[in-house]
Design a protein around this motif. Sequence first.
Motif, PDB file in Angstrom:
ATOM      1  N   ILE A 121     -45.927  15.300 -13.438  1.00 12.96           N
ATOM      2  CA  ILE A 121     -45.621  16.670 -13.061  1.00 12.96           C
ATOM      3  C   ILE A 121     -45.630  16.759 -11.540  1.00 12.96           C
ATOM      4  O   ILE A 121     -46.406  16.056 -10.880  1.00 12.96           O
ATOM      5  CB  ILE A 121     -46.647  17.658 -13.671  1.00 12.96           C
ATOM      6  N   GLY A 122     -44.770  17.610 -10.995  1.00 16.05           N
ATOM      7  CA  GLY A 122     -44.762  17.768  -9.552  1.00 16.05           C
ATOM      8  C   GLY A 122     -43.665  18.696  -9.071  1.00 16.05           C
ATOM      9  O   GLY A 122     -42.791  19.109  -9.841  1.00 16.05           O
ATOM     10  N   PRO A 123     -43.694  19.023  -7.784  1.00 19.95           N
ATOM     11  CA  PRO A 123     -42.680  19.898  -7.214  1.00 19.95           C
ATOM     12  C   PRO A 123     -41.408  19.132  -6.872  1.00 19.95           C
ATOM     13  O   PRO A 123     -41.437  17.910  -6.670  1.00 19.95           O
ATOM     14  CB  PRO A 123     -43.359  20.420  -5.949  1.00 19.95           C
ATOM     15  N   HIS A 124     -40.307  19.850  -6.829  1.00 21.83           N
ATOM     16  CA  HIS A 124     -39.083  19.248  -6.307  1.00 21.83           C
ATOM     17  C   HIS A 124     -38.248  20.327  -5.629  1.00 21.83           C
ATOM     18  O   HIS A 124     -38.396  21.522  -5.902  1.00 21.83           O
ATOM     19  CB  HIS A 124     -38.286  18.520  -7.404  1.00 21.83           C
ATOM     20  N   ILE A 125     -37.403  19.874  -4.704  1.00 26.07           N
ATOM     21  CA  ILE A 125     -36.504  20.778  -3.988  1.00 26.07           C
ATOM     22  C   ILE A 125     -35.115  20.148  -3.969  1.00 26.07           C
ATOM     23  O   ILE A 125     -34.962  18.931  -4.158  1.00 26.07           O
ATOM     24  CB  ILE A 125     -36.972  21.047  -2.541  1.00 26.07           C
ATOM     25  N   GLY A 126     -34.107  20.974  -3.769  1.00 25.95           N
ATOM     26  CA  GLY A 126     -32.762  20.430  -3.772  1.00 25.95           C
ATOM     27  C   GLY A 126     -31.770  21.312  -3.040  1.00 25.95           C
ATOM     28  O   GLY A 126     -32.032  22.485  -2.755  1.00 25.95           O
ATOM     29  N   LEU A 127     -30.633  20.724  -2.734  1.00 18.40           N
ATOM     30  CA  LEU A 127     -29.486  21.422  -2.174  1.00 18.40           C
ATOM     31  C   LEU A 127     -28.381  21.447  -3.221  1.00 18.40           C
ATOM     32  O   LEU A 127     -28.232  20.504  -4.005  1.00 18.40           O
ATOM     33  CB  LEU A 127     -28.971  20.709  -0.922  1.00 18.40           C
ATOM     34  N   ILE A 128     -27.601  22.523  -3.222  1.00 14.53           N
ATOM     35  CA  ILE A 128     -26.492  22.621  -4.176  1.00 14.53           C
ATOM     36  C   ILE A 128     -25.289  23.242  -3.494  1.00 14.53           C
ATOM     37  O   ILE A 128     -25.424  24.166  -2.685  1.00 14.53           O
ATOM     38  CB  ILE A 128     -26.916  23.435  -5.426  1.00 14.53           C
ATOM     39  N   SER A 129     -24.117  22.712  -3.799  1.00 12.75           N
ATOM     40  CA  SER A 129     -22.857  23.222  -3.272  1.00 12.75           C
ATOM     41  C   SER A 129     -21.892  23.430  -4.433  1.00 12.75           C
ATOM     42  O   SER A 129     -21.555  22.470  -5.138  1.00 12.75           O
ATOM     43  CB  SER A 129     -22.259  22.237  -2.255  1.00 12.75           C
ATOM     44  N   ILE A 130     -21.477  24.683  -4.652  1.00 18.62           N
ATOM     45  CA  ILE A 130     -20.555  25.029  -5.733  1.00 18.62           C
ATOM     46  C   ILE A 130     -19.200  25.335  -5.115  1.00 18.62           C
ATOM     47  O   ILE A 130     -19.059  26.272  -4.327  1.00 18.62           O
ATOM     48  CB  ILE A 130     -21.067  26.238  -6.534  1.00 18.62           C
ATOM     49  N   ASP A 131     -18.197  24.541  -5.458  1.00 17.79           N
ATOM     50  CA  ASP A 131     -16.893  24.616  -4.811  1.00 17.79           C
ATOM     51  C   ASP A 131     -15.796  24.974  -5.812  1.00 17.79           C
ATOM     52  O   ASP A 131     -15.942  24.782  -7.018  1.00 17.79           O
ATOM     53  CB  ASP A 131     -16.545  23.271  -4.153  1.00 17.79           C
ATOM     54  N   GLU A 132     -14.689  25.470  -5.265  1.00 17.67           N
ATOM     55  CA  GLU A 132     -13.484  25.722  -6.060  1.00 17.67           C
ATOM     56  C   GLU A 132     -13.790  26.556  -7.304  1.00 17.67           C
ATOM     57  O   GLU A 132     -13.436  26.194  -8.428  1.00 17.67           O
ATOM     58  CB  GLU A 132     -12.834  24.394  -6.457  1.00 17.67           C
ATOM     59  N   ILE A 133     -14.465  27.684  -7.097  1.00 23.97           N
ATOM     60  CA  ILE A 133     -14.820  28.558  -8.208  1.00 23.97           C
ATOM     61  C   ILE A 133     -13.557  29.229  -8.750  1.00 23.97           C
ATOM     62  O   ILE A 133     -12.828  29.886  -8.020  1.00 23.97           O
ATOM     63  CB  ILE A 133     -15.843  29.619  -7.773  1.00 23.97           C
ATOM     64  N   ASP A 134     -13.309  29.043 -10.030  1.00 20.53           N
ATOM     65  CA  ASP A 134     -12.107  29.587 -10.675  1.00 20.53           C
ATOM     66  C   ASP A 134     -12.452  30.793 -11.530  1.00 20.53           C
ATOM     67  O   ASP A 134     -13.508  30.840 -12.176  1.00 20.53           O
ATOM     68  CB  ASP A 134     -11.444  28.527 -11.566  1.00 20.53           C
ATOM     69  N   TRP A 135     -11.522  31.760 -11.538  1.00 19.37           N
ATOM     70  CA  TRP A 135     -11.574  32.864 -12.492  1.00 19.37           C
ATOM     71  C   TRP A 135     -10.602  32.505 -13.600  1.00 19.37           C
ATOM     72  O   TRP A 135      -9.390  32.539 -13.419  1.00 19.37           O
ATOM     73  CB  TRP A 135     -11.184  34.170 -11.812  1.00 19.37           C
ATOM     74  N   ASP A 136     -11.133  32.116 -14.750  1.00 22.33           N
ATOM     75  CA  ASP A 136     -10.309  31.575 -15.828  1.00 22.33           C
ATOM     76  C   ASP A 136      -9.752  32.697 -16.712  1.00 22.33           C
ATOM     77  O   ASP A 136     -10.227  32.944 -17.814  1.00 22.33           O
ATOM     78  CB  ASP A 136     -11.137  30.601 -16.675  1.00 22.33           C
ATOM     79  N   GLY A 137      -8.757  33.350 -16.199  1.00 21.96           N
ATOM     80  CA  GLY A 137      -8.112  34.424 -16.941  1.00 21.96           C
ATOM     81  C   GLY A 137      -6.793  34.777 -16.274  1.00 21.96           C
ATOM     82  O   GLY A 137      -6.256  34.012 -15.473  1.00 21.96           O
TER      83      GLY A 137
END
Length: 206
Positions: A121-137
Amino acid sequence: MLKKVILGLCLSSIFFVNSAFAGESVKFVVDVKPLSFLVAEDIDGFYSYNSSYYSYRSETVDGSALWTPHLKAGIGFNIGDKVGIDVTGGLGYMIGGEVLSAPFLTLDAALLFKLGSAITIGPHIGLISIDEIDWDGESDIELSDTQGVYGGLVFTAGKEKFSFCLAIDAVSLDDIEVTDGAAWTSSRDTIDLSGWKIDLGMKMRF
């Protein structure tokens, strides 16, 4: 920009740690999270609409949960007998609300404390990059990319080579800017995917 930073940090971390801690204590780590969900309350009910004299049409984000399966790989090493560090990076895909989808990249660092022979068990940290978000409609609105950070606790249970893994995190992301299309209009100028996420999967060490 953050996508390049994540890739650079991931590669440099792997090479640095491999050089500094070369030996049997360094393991190649594969982290698979097929059951991963991001809950962002702000997006529930966000919609776009097309209104004319003859008709009215709309498309709405249904709910606040997004499915975010992902795969990460990297290295893990021990500091003494009771503490381990995993540094991993990878990619995934976000889909949900019936109309939203996007690929994403992530970089993660976890500090794991061993509780007996089979549990950590322990802590964790992270970076996230969400690209090219589509509106699927049918809507032609456009959504900007978003980047941010997450952090929380990670648990593993099992043998060293194969263990089940659970992570619970808070997520903070930049606001997504919404641009109206030629025919469709959005209900708001921004939406926010910040919230919390839960990841359940498996971790393998070689």
